[in-house]
Design a protein around this motif. Structure first.
Motif, PDB file in Angstrom:
ATOM      1  N   THR A  52      -4.684  12.489   5.475  1.00 13.79           N
ATOM      2  CA  THR A  52      -4.688  13.915   5.850  1.00 13.79           C
ATOM      3  C   THR A  52      -3.372  14.371   6.477  1.00 13.79           C
ATOM      4  OG1 THR A  52      -5.688  13.334   7.984  1.00 13.79           O
ATOM      5  CG2 THR A  52      -7.187  13.903   6.175  1.00 13.79           C
ATOM      6  N   ARG A  53      -2.328  13.626   6.281  1.00 12.12           N
ATOM      7  CA  ARG A  53      -1.044  13.994   6.875  1.00 12.12           C
ATOM      8  C   ARG A  53      -0.528  15.312   6.326  1.00 12.12           C
ATOM      9  NH1 ARG A  53       2.986   9.418   4.979  1.00 12.12           N
ATOM     10  NH2 ARG A  53       1.062   8.206   5.208  1.00 12.12           N
TER      11      ARG A  53
ATOM     12  N   LEU B 230       0.852  -1.188   0.000  1.00 15.40           N
ATOM     13  CA  LEU B 230       0.000   0.000   0.000  1.00 15.40           C
ATOM     14  C   LEU B 230       0.886   1.235   0.000  1.00 15.40           C
ATOM     15  CD1 LEU B 230      -2.737   1.462   0.330  1.00 15.40           C
ATOM     16  CD2 LEU B 230      -2.466   1.175   2.816  1.00 15.40           C
ATOM     17  N   LEU B 231       0.653   2.121  -0.933  1.00  9.37           N
ATOM     18  CA  LEU B 231       1.382   3.388  -1.011  1.00  9.37           C
ATOM     19  C   LEU B 231       0.472   4.470  -0.455  1.00  9.37           C
ATOM     20  CD1 LEU B 231       2.865   3.022  -4.621  1.00  9.37           C
ATOM     21  CD2 LEU B 231       3.734   2.109  -2.453  1.00  9.37           C
ATOM     22  N   LEU B 232       0.966   5.155   0.556  1.00  7.80           N
ATOM     23  CA  LEU B 232       0.132   6.113   1.276  1.00  7.80           C
ATOM     24  C   LEU B 232       0.850   7.450   1.372  1.00  7.80           C
ATOM     25  CD1 LEU B 232      -2.621   6.047   2.794  1.00  7.80           C
ATOM     26  CD2 LEU B 232      -1.317   5.582   4.882  1.00  7.80           C
ATOM     27  N   GLY B 233       0.126   8.540   1.112  1.00  2.33           N
ATOM     28  CA  GLY B 233       0.742   9.860   1.176  1.00  2.33           C
ATOM     29  C   GLY B 233      -0.298  10.952   1.253  1.00  2.33           C
TER      30      GLY B 233
ATOM     31  N   VAL C 165       6.010   9.941   1.956  1.00  2.00           N
ATOM     32  CA  VAL C 165       5.037   8.902   1.589  1.00  2.00           C
ATOM     33  C   VAL C 165       5.452   7.583   2.231  1.00  2.00           C
ATOM     34  CG1 VAL C 165       4.366   9.994  -0.585  1.00  2.00           C
ATOM     35  CG2 VAL C 165       6.296   8.407  -0.555  1.00  2.00           C
ATOM     36  N   ASP C 166       4.470   6.709   2.419  1.00  2.00           N
ATOM     37  CA  ASP C 166       4.725   5.409   3.034  1.00  2.00           C
ATOM     38  C   ASP C 166       4.618   4.297   2.005  1.00  2.00           C
ATOM     39  OD1 ASP C 166       4.804   6.822   5.399  1.00  2.00           O
ATOM     40  OD2 ASP C 166       2.787   6.206   6.038  1.00  2.00           O
ATOM     41  N   LEU C 167       5.516   3.340   2.104  1.00  3.78           N
ATOM     42  CA  LEU C 167       5.373   2.084   1.384  1.00  3.78           C
ATOM     43  C   LEU C 167       5.140   1.028   2.443  1.00  3.78           C
ATOM     44  CD1 LEU C 167       7.522   0.656  -1.530  1.00  3.78           C
ATOM     45  CD2 LEU C 167       6.636  -0.787   0.293  1.00  3.78           C
TER      46      LEU C 167
END
Length: 206
Positions: free
Chosen positions: A162-163, A134-137, A168-170
């Motif tokens: 909402t950061r 999951l890619l999150l940003g 970004v997170d992997l």
């Protein structure tokens, strides 16, 4: 008649019908009209067989060019995406397998990405990511950093939260096996940042 009325001479008066001037005028007008129509038709035939006004010679008037032309604006600019060195990635492991976060982070670093936090995923995602990852940003990364990072992990899902900031997170999922091979990832990244060309279709009615 008793000779009272005597015709002399060798010519006799002729009896003529009165002239019909209206008919003559009509015939004259009709003749002029026929000549005009004939001349116009002849001019049209000449115009057709000589190529008209040569409007279709090379599409110089911009009306009916049969060849599509490339749009300058579409070919002049590439997508404005950040380079890997401008993206900070937090690598988080949401699987029971140990060592995946560090191993993945080291590989991303070799490929030019900046590495932030490395460790286990939070309870919100731990053992809950079923796919490869999951890619999150932040919302601003949806069309910038996340597409670039996605070239490194095929099949990963992209989301925003909402950061604040640009990191970004992997998050490694249970379906993770390895990052995309670097050659394939580089090719995908090149295609992603290449200028997108498009052709303009001929105008309607051509």
């Amino acid at each position: 008649m008793g000779g009272k009325y005597r015709i002399t001479g060798n010519r006799y008066p002729r009896m003529r019908k009165p002239r019909r001037r209206g008919r003559l005028v009509f015939l004259a007008v009709a003749s002029v009209a026929v000549l005009g129509v004939t001349g116009w038709g002849t001019w049209q035939l000449i115009d057709v067989f000589t190529g008209g006004r040569k409007a279709s010679a090379a599409g110089t008037d911009g009306d009916c060019s049969t060849k599509a032309s490339a749009s300058p604006s579409a070919t002049s600019a590439a997508r404005a995406l950040p380079k890997p060195g401008q993206i900070t990635v937090n690598v988080l492991n949401a699987t029971p397998r140990s060592g995946l976060a560090k191993q993945t982070a080291d590989e991303l670093k070799k490929r030019g990405f900046r590495i932030g936090q490395v460790g286990n995923a939070t309870e919100q995602f731990d053992k809950k990511v079923k796919g490869a990852g999951l890619l999150l940003g932040p919302a601003s990364s949806l069309n910038t950093s996340l597409p670039v990072l996605a070239t490194q992990l095929a099949g990963a899902e992209s989301r925003t939260d909402t950061r604040k900031g640009t990191d970004v997170d992997l998050i490694i999922g249970t379906g993770f096996k390895a990052l995309t091979l670097q050659a394939a990832a580089d090719q995908a990244l090149t295609a992603l940042t290449a200028p997108q060309s498009s052709a303009t279709a001929p105008k309607k009615g051509c």
